[in-house]
Design a protein around this motif. Structure first.
Motif, mmCIF file in Angstrom:
data_model
loop_
_atom_site.group_PDB
_atom_site.id
_atom_site.type_symbol
_atom_site.label_atom_id
_atom_site.label_comp_id
_atom_site.label_asym_id
_atom_site.label_seq_id
_atom_site.Cartn_x
_atom_site.Cartn_y
_atom_site.Cartn_z
ATOM 1 N N PRO A 92 -12.013 -14.845 -3.263
ATOM 2 C CA PRO A 92 -12.172 -15.249 -4.673
ATOM 3 C C PRO A 92 -11.541 -16.612 -4.937
ATOM 4 C CG PRO A 92 -11.426 -12.973 -4.497
ATOM 5 C CD PRO A 92 -11.335 -13.550 -3.119
ATOM 6 N N HIS A 93 -12.223 -17.423 -5.720
ATOM 7 C CA HIS A 93 -11.773 -18.779 -6.037
ATOM 8 C C HIS A 93 -11.552 -18.876 -7.541
ATOM 9 C CE1 HIS A 93 -11.752 -23.187 -6.329
ATOM 10 N NE2 HIS A 93 -11.455 -23.161 -5.047
ATOM 11 N N ASP A 94 -10.451 -19.481 -7.929
ATOM 12 C CA ASP A 94 -10.099 -19.566 -9.336
ATOM 13 C C ASP A 94 -11.062 -20.451 -10.117
ATOM 14 O OD1 ASP A 94 -8.321 -18.878 -11.492
ATOM 15 O OD2 ASP A 94 -7.649 -20.972 -11.442
ATOM 16 N N GLY A 95 -11.764 -21.351 -9.451
ATOM 17 C CA GLY A 95 -12.701 -22.226 -10.141
ATOM 18 C C GLY A 95 -14.071 -21.618 -10.332
ATOM 19 N N LEU A 96 -14.301 -20.410 -9.799
ATOM 20 C CA LEU A 96 -15.598 -19.753 -9.936
ATOM 21 C C LEU A 96 -15.425 -18.542 -10.848
ATOM 22 C CD1 LEU A 96 -16.836 -19.846 -6.233
ATOM 23 C CD2 LEU A 96 -17.445 -21.390 -8.083
ATOM 24 N N ARG A 97 -15.954 -18.645 -12.057
ATOM 25 C CA ARG A 97 -15.874 -17.557 -13.027
ATOM 26 C C ARG A 97 -17.208 -17.397 -13.729
ATOM 27 N NH1 ARG A 97 -10.543 -16.005 -14.228
ATOM 28 N NH2 ARG A 97 -8.973 -17.382 -13.293
ATOM 29 N N SER A 98 -17.477 -16.192 -14.137
ATOM 30 C CA SER A 98 -18.716 -15.895 -14.845
ATOM 31 C C SER A 98 -18.481 -15.990 -16.343
ATOM 32 C CB SER A 98 -19.205 -14.490 -14.487
ATOM 33 O OG SER A 98 -20.306 -14.113 -15.295
ATOM 34 N N PRO A 99 -19.429 -16.546 -17.101
ATOM 35 C CA PRO A 99 -19.246 -16.594 -18.559
ATOM 36 C C PRO A 99 -19.234 -15.215 -19.196
ATOM 37 C CG PRO A 99 -21.456 -17.308 -17.951
ATOM 38 C CD PRO A 99 -20.683 -17.189 -16.675
ATOM 39 N N PHE A 100 -19.795 -14.225 -18.530
ATOM 40 C CA PHE A 100 -19.801 -12.871 -19.069
ATOM 41 C C PHE A 100 -18.513 -12.123 -18.716
ATOM 42 C CE2 PHE A 100 -24.174 -14.121 -18.088
ATOM 43 C CZ PHE A 100 -24.738 -14.033 -19.354
ATOM 44 N N LEU A 101 -17.860 -12.504 -17.608
ATOM 45 C CA LEU A 101 -16.600 -11.900 -17.185
ATOM 46 C C LEU A 101 -15.604 -13.018 -16.894
ATOM 47 C CD1 LEU A 101 -18.009 -9.135 -14.820
ATOM 48 C CD2 LEU A 101 -17.202 -8.836 -17.165
ATOM 49 N N PRO A 102 -15.078 -13.667 -17.912
ATOM 50 C CA PRO A 102 -14.215 -14.841 -17.654
ATOM 51 C C PRO A 102 -12.894 -14.487 -16.986
ATOM 52 C CG PRO A 102 -14.204 -14.262 -19.977
ATOM 53 C CD PRO A 102 -15.248 -13.402 -19.345
ATOM 54 N N SER A 103 -12.454 -13.254 -17.078
ATOM 55 C CA SER A 103 -11.177 -12.883 -16.469
ATOM 56 C C SER A 103 -11.311 -12.507 -15.000
ATOM 57 C CB SER A 103 -10.567 -11.704 -17.230
ATOM 58 O OG SER A 103 -11.425 -10.570 -17.172
ATOM 59 N N LEU A 104 -12.515 -12.526 -14.464
ATOM 60 C CA LEU A 104 -12.760 -12.112 -13.080
ATOM 61 C C LEU A 104 -13.034 -13.336 -12.216
ATOM 62 C CD1 LEU A 104 -13.194 -9.754 -11.074
ATOM 63 C CD2 LEU A 104 -15.624 -9.818 -11.693
ATOM 64 N N THR A 105 -12.244 -13.500 -11.161
ATOM 65 C CA THR A 105 -12.497 -14.590 -10.212
ATOM 66 C C THR A 105 -13.506 -14.134 -9.180
ATOM 67 O OG1 THR A 105 -10.630 -13.839 -8.869
ATOM 68 C CG2 THR A 105 -10.198 -15.537 -10.516
ATOM 69 N N ILE A 106 -14.392 -15.037 -8.773
ATOM 70 C CA ILE A 106 -15.521 -14.705 -7.905
ATOM 71 C C ILE A 106 -15.442 -15.555 -6.654
ATOM 72 C CG2 ILE A 106 -18.037 -14.527 -7.780
ATOM 73 C CD1 ILE A 106 -18.100 -14.372 -10.788
ATOM 74 N N SER A 107 -15.869 -14.974 -5.522
ATOM 75 C CA SER A 107 -15.936 -15.709 -4.265
ATOM 76 C C SER A 107 -17.200 -16.561 -4.231
ATOM 77 C CB SER A 107 -15.926 -14.728 -3.092
ATOM 78 O OG SER A 107 -17.091 -13.926 -3.124
ATOM 79 N N PRO A 108 -17.252 -17.588 -3.385
ATOM 80 C CA PRO A 108 -18.472 -18.404 -3.290
ATOM 81 C C PRO A 108 -19.707 -17.602 -2.892
ATOM 82 C CG PRO A 108 -16.612 -19.564 -2.324
ATOM 83 C CD PRO A 108 -16.120 -18.189 -2.648
ATOM 84 N N ASN A 109 -19.536 -16.629 -1.993
ATOM 85 C CA ASN A 109 -20.697 -15.820 -1.602
ATOM 86 C C ASN A 109 -21.228 -15.013 -2.776
ATOM 87 O OD1 ASN A 109 -20.621 -16.772 0.997
ATOM 88 N ND2 ASN A 109 -19.539 -15.008 1.833
ATOM 89 N N ARG A 110 -20.333 -14.420 -3.539
ATOM 90 C CA ARG A 110 -20.768 -13.606 -4.672
ATOM 91 C C ARG A 110 -21.366 -14.466 -5.771
ATOM 92 N NH1 ARG A 110 -17.069 -9.023 -7.733
ATOM 93 N NH2 ARG A 110 -18.721 -8.205 -9.092
#
Length: 306
Positions: A10-28
């Motif tokens: 998970p990368h702190d710079g990758l977040r979803s506008p629908f789930l802003p509190s969730l960090t996402i990996s580049p693959n996801r």
């Protein structure tokens, strides 16, 4: 190729506008964007296609490399003889990829140069054409049946050439064939079945009438009350006990099947409830008092009211 595993972290710079509190990996994140926007498939190059082939980790010797009972060797391949790969745990074993549908060549992957080293089968000149892994296995079985050995690569290569030549010519017309048994003429046993939907036009969605509204509450659809049983006709009389009918002679006493006051949610109360049946019986008439001598009719009425 991501060997450090950063694409799965998970990368702190990758977040979803629908789930802003969730960090996402580049693959996801890539999978999410592809699912939302789609992608355009690109045609792979031969350099990339070879990475999809099966492979073995083999050591290069002075005779080359062996895959199964076949040997591959070339001058370019000999440059990797007894050379260390530089990868911990892999030693001198290099990644060799091959195609089961075209085993004429194999490719050694040089990760230092990011390039492939192509090597041909040493007895390819005896075959002279493309062949497959299945053809090689059939030729090996033929050689073993004739008393040969599976390590005799030269003989197996000649057998592969014979199989391909025979397949190219087709069956020999001069070869006698076994006569086939006469089974009689072919009978048509299929009975034609009429289409039950023949002549019915396709429904027009614009003319479809919506379903009527429900006649009961939605919570009672799966739990509909059972209908009350039909009343049985048997002897009745005055002075009945509450909730029971007087049986006829020769019959056992049975509870009254009628509906009693206090019905809730379509369910009847038990017959032991002490109340008079208002569905099955009429209310009992009061018994007239016996007339005493010397009393008038008015007194009888007054006495009846008391």
């Amino acid at each position: 190729m991501d060997r450090s595993g950063l694409a799965a972290k998970p990368h702190d710079g990758l977040r979803s506008p629908f789930l802003p509190s969730l960090t996402i990996s580049p693959n996801r994140m890539y999978a999410t964007l592809v699912a939302a926007e789609g992608h355009v498939p690109l045609v792979l190059t031969p350099h990339q296609n070879r990475k999809l082939l099966p492979f073995h980790y083999l050591k290069v010797t002075d005779k080359g490399v062996r895959i199964g009972n076949r040997t591959y060797n070339s001058q370019d391949l000999q440059e990797y003889k007894n050379r260390h790969t530089g990868i911990p745990g892999q030693g001198r074993r290099w990644q060799i990829r091959y195609s089961p549908y075209a085993p004429r060549f194999v490719w050694l992957w040089d990760h230092n140069k990011d390039d492939w080293v192509e090597t041909e089968f040493i007895h390819q000149r005896l075959i002279g054409d493309d062949w497959t892994e299945w053809t090689w296995e059939q030729a090996t079985l033929n050689v073993l049946e004739d008393g040969g050995h599976k390590e005799d690569q030269r003989r197996i290569a000649r057998e592969v050439s014979k199989l391909r030549e025979r397949a190219r010519r087709g069956p020999d017309p001069d070869t006698p064939r076994a006569p086939q048994l006469f089974t009689g003429p072919t009978l048509d046993l299929e009975v034609p079945v009429a289409d039950p939907y023949e002549g019915i036009p396709d429904p027009d969605p614009a003319t479809v009438v919506r379903a009527p509204a429900l006649t009961m509450a939605a919570e009672h659809i799966l739990h509909a009350p059972r209908p009350a049983p039909r009343a049985r006709r048997h002897g009745h009389g005055e002075g009945l006990r509450a909730g029971r009918c007087r049986p006829a002679r020769g019959h056992r006493r049975q509870p009254c099947p009628g509906t009693y006051p206090g019905v809730q949610d379509g369910r009847t109360e038990p017959a032991r409830r002490r109340s008079r049946c208002i569905r099955h019986h009429a209310p009992a008439r009061p018994r007239p008092l016996s007339r005493r001598a010397g009393e008038s009719g008015d007194e009888e009425d007054d006495g009846g009211e008391s």
